[in-house]
Every structure is written in structure tokens, then in C-alpha cells.
Design a protein around this motif. Structure first.
Motif, PDB file in Angstrom:
ATOM      1  N   PHE A 276       0.816  -1.206   0.000  1.00 46.16           N
ATOM      2  CA  PHE A 276       0.000   0.000   0.000  1.00 46.16           C
ATOM      3  C   PHE A 276       0.856   1.266   0.000  1.00 46.16           C
ATOM      4  CE2 PHE A 276      -3.312  -2.946   1.667  1.00 46.16           C
ATOM      5  CZ  PHE A 276      -4.236  -2.729   0.663  1.00 46.16           C
ATOM      6  N   GLY A 277       2.064   1.181   0.586  1.00 47.05           N
ATOM      7  CA  GLY A 277       2.972   2.319   0.511  1.00 47.05           C
ATOM      8  C   GLY A 277       3.389   2.582  -0.929  1.00 47.05           C
ATOM      9  N   ALA A 278       3.736   1.508  -1.662  1.00 47.36           N
ATOM     10  CA  ALA A 278       4.108   1.659  -3.066  1.00 47.36           C
ATOM     11  C   ALA A 278       2.908   2.100  -3.900  1.00 47.36           C
ATOM     12  CB  ALA A 278       4.666   0.336  -3.593  1.00 47.36           C
ATOM     13  N   LEU A 279       1.728   1.546  -3.594  1.00 47.61           N
ATOM     14  CA  LEU A 279       0.521   1.914  -4.338  1.00 47.61           C
ATOM     15  C   LEU A 279       0.188   3.386  -4.134  1.00 47.61           C
ATOM     16  CD1 LEU A 279      -1.959   1.142  -6.033  1.00 47.61           C
ATOM     17  CD2 LEU A 279      -3.105   0.481  -3.896  1.00 47.61           C
ATOM     18  N   LEU A 283      -0.167   6.071  -7.084  1.00 42.28           N
ATOM     19  CA  LEU A 283      -1.396   6.834  -7.289  1.00 42.28           C
ATOM     20  C   LEU A 283      -1.147   8.333  -7.189  1.00 42.28           C
ATOM     21  CD1 LEU A 283      -3.948   4.659  -5.255  1.00 42.28           C
ATOM     22  CD2 LEU A 283      -3.799   4.887  -7.746  1.00 42.28           C
ATOM     23  N   GLU A 284      -0.229   8.706  -6.297  1.00 40.71           N
ATOM     24  CA  GLU A 284       0.082  10.129  -6.156  1.00 40.71           C
ATOM     25  C   GLU A 284       0.662  10.692  -7.450  1.00 40.71           C
ATOM     26  OE1 GLU A 284       2.069  12.977  -2.719  1.00 40.71           O
ATOM     27  OE2 GLU A 284       2.975  11.030  -3.134  1.00 40.71           O
ATOM     28  N   ARG A 285       1.466   9.900  -8.138  1.00 43.49           N
ATOM     29  CA  ARG A 285       2.020  10.354  -9.417  1.00 43.49           C
ATOM     30  C   ARG A 285       0.932  10.525 -10.471  1.00 43.49           C
ATOM     31  NH1 ARG A 285       6.454   6.659  -8.183  1.00 43.49           N
ATOM     32  NH2 ARG A 285       5.467   5.062  -9.488  1.00 43.49           N
ATOM     33  N   ARG A 286      -0.207   9.881 -10.233  1.00 37.62           N
ATOM     34  CA  ARG A 286      -1.336   9.983 -11.172  1.00 37.62           C
ATOM     35  C   ARG A 286      -2.408  10.958 -10.685  1.00 37.62           C
ATOM     36  NH1 ARG A 286       1.162   5.355 -11.667  1.00 37.62           N
ATOM     37  NH2 ARG A 286       1.210   4.217 -13.647  1.00 37.62           N
TER      38      ARG A 286
END
Length: 422
Positions: A276-279, A283-286
Motif C-alpha cells: 500500500f505504501g508503493a501503491l 497513485l500520487e504520481r497519477r
């Protein structure tokens, strides 16, 4: 990552692993403590919760010390207090002495989480913090795995007092590793007086933005840790595995199955923190904020709790894996807070947030024990209705906090801008 960053992650992750071991070790010790000292549910809850009281009570001074002297020195030195507390706990002959030891353990590991996050914030870019902090939390999650089946096996060949003494030695070794291996970072304002340092803490705790960010996350995490570190074992024995025991399995088999599920929960916690940290970062980059993605995963955690309490007919392994994977997602709030407060306050911001969480854990562990104690005990088990009532109340509390979290806050940006000027 550079070699310095890798070394930093390694030594602070070891420190948080030790902290997490102490957090949940009473889950395995509980049957022996009840037998040796004849503790009630309230006694056991109070004893276990003193770790969280010591941890919480030290957060404000630890936050000031972290910002003044740095994560390396403060974390290593305070861990020696935990080592002393573990020796007192493991050699105690009375409940009172054990309480003193347990409290000192909490004080001693109080810098492990805040210190790790202070160090990562100084050596990694803000955009990397959700993933990097997830690695630290995952290392702690290994402690959650260790207090399940591995601890159960260890207690079958060694006494709980010997295990406690071994933890004292491990803590001292971890402190030495942080002192020797962690890089030092120059603090931005070492000349600031302690009075001004405490004023910074008060600024954090009096900030509306802080509480809007912290309330829902703090409550979900406190519920998760209160259960994982003690009461999940009783729930498994009395509710989830009750039919398994009644079907003819002996107490040892039921206990082994419960320990396996606790380890599964811990392993899922590790995967959840990393995944979830990587997700959240992806998502933040999107264009999806960490604030939103964290809130959604915390809502899913509340939904899983409701399913477990309602005894939804799904495999235990599936439900408890989901519980573990989602239980730590509120940790993403540390990264959100880093965007709302200046770097020189991050030690106090992190420890203030941790203070909120651990005070809530302390209160919840005692309250849960007291609530369960209102029902009659039969053959060492509480009625399923007792556990389900407790879980239902906790779910309702978290839903109320979620409403505030998701209500639009038109003043959040203005508050964040004001915080940056402090």
C-alpha cells in the motif's frame, strides 16, 4: 538507494522490529502470566497496556530530543532503558514489579518509530517517504509474525522468563547497531531553547489540521494494535476457533492454529505496508493524493472488522490476512503530515501523532479487558457476544472518525501554509 540510506534503513528497522516484539510479546506470554500470577482479564490488559502508556508518555520529550540531538543518539540511548525494563520484567516476582518493567520497556522503545521517521525524512525525498516508511513498518511487522507461531514454539522449549531476558540482550545489541551504524544528521536549529522546542510541540497539538489528519488514522491504528498485541488471541480462541475446539480438537491444537493465524496476520501486515505504501506513491504520481488513498484503505479496514465481528462465512485465513494487510495503512498519515509541517518540526509532529495513537491503545486495552470482564467466563472462554459487542462499538467509533476525515476542509490549505511559517 545509496549505501548510507540502506544502512540507515537497516539499523532503524532493527530497532522498530524490537519495539514491535515487545508490543506483542504478552500475546504469547498471556497463558503463563495468568497461570503464574493468577491474573484476571483486567489485570492482563492493564499490565500489557503499560507498555503503551510508557511509550505515549515519553513521546513529547522524545520529540523535543529528536529535533535537538538527532535520531541516532536519542534512539540508541533510550533503547538501553528498554533493555533494563525487560530484565526487570523477566525477573519480577510480583505483578507490581512486572508493571514497572513493562512501563520502562515502553519508555525505552518510545523513540524507535519517531526516530526512524525523523531519520528517513532527513535522508530521503518527500516523494519516497510513503514507500520508505512502509519498509520500516514492514520490519516492525516481522515482530508481529514472531509473536505468533515462532514465539509459541520458543515458549515450548524455554520459559517465558528466559525469553524475556533474551529480549533484553537483543535490545542492547540493537541499540549498539543504531549508535554505530546510523548516519548522523546536523539539526537545523540546535541553539533553540527547550522552552521554544516545547512551544513547537504545543503548536502541533493545537493545530486543527493535525487533528483532522490524525483522528481517523490514529483510531484505526490504535484499534489494530490493541487487538494485535493482546486481544486478538482471545477473540480467536473464543469466537473464530470456538467451533474448531468444540469439534474435538484439543486445547493445544486450537492454540497452535490461533498462533498460526496471528503469524499470518503479521505477515499480511508486512505485505500491506510495502504494497500500500508503493501503491499510494504510484497513485500520487497519477494525481490521487495520499490523503485520499490512505482514507480509502482505512475505510476498507473498518469494513473487514465489521465482517469479522459479524462472523461472515469466509475462511479465517482470508479475513485475518485482510485485517493484517489493511490494519497498518493509517501509517501513510505520517507522510501526509510531513507535507503540512516544516522539516524542523517533524520529530515533534511524528511523536505527537504517535502519542495520540499509543494513548488510545493504552485506554483501549484496559477498556476491552474491563468490558469482557462483565461477561461470565466459562471454561476459560468469554462468550462470543462479549467480543462481538466490543468490536461493534469500536467499528462505530471509527466510522464517526471517518466522517470528519472525509468532510471537505476548506481551511486545510490555509492551515498548512500557516504551519509552514512556524
Amino acid at each position: 538507494m545509496t549505501s548510507t540510506q540502506l544502512r540507515l534503513l537497516a539499523v532503524f528497522s532493527i530497532g522498530y522490529f524490537v519495539s514491535y516484539l515487545f508490543r506483542g510479546v504478552n500475546l504469547g506470554f498471556a497463558p503463563f502470566l495468568i497461570h503464574d500470577l493468577r491474573l484476571s482479564a483486567t489485570d492482563l490488559g492493564t499490565l500489557t497496556s503499560l507498555y503503551f502508556l510508557g511509550f505515549a508518555g515519553a513521546q513529547i520529550p522524545v520529540g523535543v530530543l529528536l529535533d535537538r540531538f538527532g535520531a541516532r543518539r536519542v534512539t540508541a540511548c533510550t533503547m538501553l532503558i528498554a533493555a533494563a525494563g525487560a530484565l526487570i520484567f523477566s525477573s519480577a516476582g510480583s505483578l507490581g514489579a512486572m508493571m514497572v518493567g513493562r512501563f520502562l520497556i515502553g519508555v525505552g522503545v518510545s523513540a524507535c518509530l519517531g526516530g526512524a521517521f525523523k531519520a528517513t525524512a532527513q535522508h530521503f525525498a518527500v516523494g519516497q517517504l510513503t514507500f520508505v516508511n512502509g519498509i520500516v513498518m514492514a520490519a516492525g511487522g516481522l515482530g508481529g509474525v514472531a509473536v505468533g507461531a515462532p514465539l509459541s514454539w520458543l515458549l515450548s522449549i524455554a520459559g517465558w522468563r528466559s525469553v524475556g531476558a533474551g529480549l533484553a540482550v537483543l535490545t542492547a545489541v540493537a541499540a549498539a547497531a543504531i549508535w554505530i551504524g546510523a548516519p548522523s544528521a546536523r539539526e537545523a536549529h540546535p541553539q533553540t531553547s527547550l522552552v521554544d522546542q516545547f512551544k513547537g510541540t504545543w503548536h502541533v497539538l493545537s493545530s486543527r489540521a493535525f487533528w483532522k489528519l490524525a483522528a481517523f488514522s490514529g483510531l484505526t491504528q490504535s484499534v489494530f494494535y490493541a487487538m494485535q498485541s493482546l486481544w486478538v488471541g482471545a477473540f480467536l480462541r473464543d469466537v473464530s476457533l470456538r467451533n474448531f475446539s468444540l469439534a474435538g480438537a484439543d486445547a493445544a491444537a486450537a492454540g497452535a492454529r490461533a498462533a498460526t493465524l496471528v503469524s499470518l496476520l503479521g505477515a499480511a501486515f508486512i505485505a500491506g505496508n510495502l504494497g500500500f505504501g508503493a501503491l499510494a506513491r504510484a497513485l500520487e504520481r497519477r494525481g490521487v493524493s495520499v490523503y485520499l488513498s490512505s482514507g480509502v484503505t482505512m475505510l476498507l479496514f473498518v469494513a473487514v472488522q465489521a465482517m469479522i465481528a459479524a462472523r461472515v462465512p469466509l475462511p479465517d485465513a482470508v479475513l485475518w490476512a485482510a485485517y493484517g494487510a489493511l490494519g497498518g495503512t493509517g501509517i501513510l498519515t505520517y507522510a501526509v503530515l510531513a507535507e503540512h509541517f516544516p522539516a524542523r518540526l517533524l520529530g515533534r509532529v511524528n511523536t505527537s501523532f504517535t502519542l495520540v495513537i499509543f494513548l488510545a491503545i493504552f485506554a483501549l486495552q484496559i477498556a476491552i479487558g474491563a468490558a469482557l470482564g462483565r461477561w461470565p467466563v466459562r471454561d476459560g472462554h468469554y462468550p462470543a457476544a462479549a467480543h462481538q459487542t466490543v468490536w461493534a462499538v469500536l467499528v462505530a467509533m471509527q466510522i464517526a472518525a471517518a466522517v470528519w476525515y472525509f468532510v471537505p476542509a476548506v481551511r486545510m490549505r490555509a492551515a498548512a501554509a500557516a504551519n509552514m511559517k512556524v
